[in-house]
Design a protein around this motif. Structure first.
Motif, mmCIF file in Angstrom:
data_model
loop_
_atom_site.group_PDB
_atom_site.id
_atom_site.type_symbol
_atom_site.label_atom_id
_atom_site.label_comp_id
_atom_site.label_asym_id
_atom_site.label_seq_id
_atom_site.Cartn_x
_atom_site.Cartn_y
_atom_site.Cartn_z
ATOM 1 N N ALA A 1 65.672 26.493 10.407
ATOM 2 C CA ALA A 1 65.808 26.377 8.660
ATOM 3 C C ALA A 1 65.755 28.144 8.094
ATOM 4 N N ILE A 2 65.767 28.798 9.475
ATOM 5 C CA ILE A 2 66.084 30.259 9.195
ATOM 6 C C ILE A 2 67.784 30.690 8.990
ATOM 7 N N ARG A 3 68.278 30.389 8.625
ATOM 8 C CA ARG A 3 69.408 30.757 7.783
ATOM 9 C C ARG A 3 70.092 32.206 8.441
ATOM 10 N N ASP A 4 69.723 32.784 9.294
ATOM 11 C CA ASP A 4 70.935 34.153 9.392
ATOM 12 C C ASP A 4 71.668 34.130 10.644
ATOM 13 N N SER A 5 72.578 34.329 10.915
ATOM 14 C CA SER A 5 73.661 34.228 12.180
ATOM 15 C C SER A 5 73.172 35.109 13.215
ATOM 16 N N ARG A 6 72.647 36.000 12.752
ATOM 17 C CA ARG A 6 72.061 36.567 14.294
ATOM 18 C C ARG A 6 71.062 35.984 15.353
ATOM 19 N N VAL A 7 70.223 35.140 15.074
ATOM 20 C CA VAL A 7 69.482 33.763 15.059
ATOM 21 C C VAL A 7 69.984 32.815 15.834
ATOM 22 N N PHE A 8 69.550 32.644 17.292
ATOM 23 C CA PHE A 8 70.152 32.079 18.342
ATOM 24 C C PHE A 8 69.204 31.360 19.021
ATOM 25 N N TYR A 9 69.468 29.760 18.963
ATOM 26 C CA TYR A 9 68.348 28.981 19.853
ATOM 27 C C TYR A 9 68.769 28.171 20.949
#
Length: 282
Positions: free
Chosen positions: A40-48
């Motif tokens: 739900a965190i919309r930021d292109s710098r976050v990878f799961y």
């Protein structure tokens, strides 16, 4: 299984004044809704990245392998970064010419956000200070990625909880540990923190493993061999304090205080020695 904390943790990174970073979320086998919270965190710098549970050392090593940046730092799911954290780290990188290993100041807060303790007292070069205990926080440590790749966390499961201290000491036997005491992050002290749940036998086993691995490490023995007595004494004070905190192992706590003194009278210089005695009578 920290879905209730991880959103505010990631958001504290996204609020950094220095913006050239990536957040690699390594989910070490969560059974709750961590995946959905991160998605739900919309930021292109976050990878799961999800993996089967192998404990924190393996998760951090996976994060290093996935990383693309020049430096890595290790943020737990219940930590908070202040907005100056990465900008301060960048100043250290520039000031010391891309050092291998450095640390920033931090504080500990309770769940009401009240400050309980600050770690802003380490010397500029703090290698020797590590003999008296693990003063470092994972979020405060920055490693050049090539150094992190060559020096992974020890994945022995019985060492878990002390795997970070074991790595910091291995690194401190090879490189200067540079410290900037500006406070740039916080750890939240709450009832679910794993370090607050002490199993006597597991605690003793992991300190035994810590010493075994380090005493078999040639560079550690070359750098710190003259301080082994004090190191062993402080480890026994650490055991004593945690046994005292449980209020179930008072005799064991006293036994380990005596063992500490037998290793080195320098145990008397450890504030935790007196903190343990205080806890025994509370």
């Amino acid at each position: 299984n920290r879905a209730g904390f991880i959103e505010q943790t990631i958001n504290s990174v996204l609020r950094q004044t220095f913006s050239d970073f990536e957040v690699i979320v390594v989910d070490d086998g969560s059974k709750d809704n961590t995946r959905e919270v991160v998605a739900a965190i919309r930021d292109s710098r976050v990878f799961y990245h999800y993996k089967e549970n192998e404990e924190r050392a393996a998760a951090r090593n996976m994060g290093v392998r996935l990383a693309r940046g020049k430096y890595v730092t290790f943020l737990d799911s219940d930590d908070l970064l202040y907005e100056n954290h990465l900008a301060t780290a960048m100043k250290v990188v520039e000031q010391y010419g891309e050092p291998e290993f450095f640390h920033l100041g931090y504080e500990i807060k309770d769940v009401s956000q009240a400050k309980t303790r600050r770690v802003d007292y380490l010397p500029e070069i703090a290698n020797e200070a590590l003999i008296s205990g693990n003063h470092l926080s994972c979020r405060g440590v920055f490693l050049r990625r090539d150094i992190a790749e060559r020096n992974p966390f020890n994945t022995e499961r019985d060492l878990s909880g002390t795997e970070d201290y074991e790595l910091w000491l291995r690194l401190a036997s090879q490189f200067d540990l540079i410290c900037n005491n500006e406070v740039t992050s916080a750890v939240l002290q709450h009832g679910d923190r794993s370090v607050l749940k002490t199993d006597r036998e597991k605690l003793i086993k992991r300190i035994e493993l810590l010493e075994k691995y380090l005493f078999d490490h040639d560079e550690f023995m070359h750098r710190f061999g003259k301080n082994i007595g004090a190191f062993k004494a402080n480890n026994r004070v650490y055991i004593a304090l945690h046994l005292a905190l449980t209020k179930r192992h008072r005799l064991g706590a006293v036994t380990y205080l005596v063992k500490a003194l037998l290793c080195s009278p320098k145990a008397l210089k450890n504030r935790a020695f007196y903190g343990t005695i205080k806890r025994l009578f509370v």
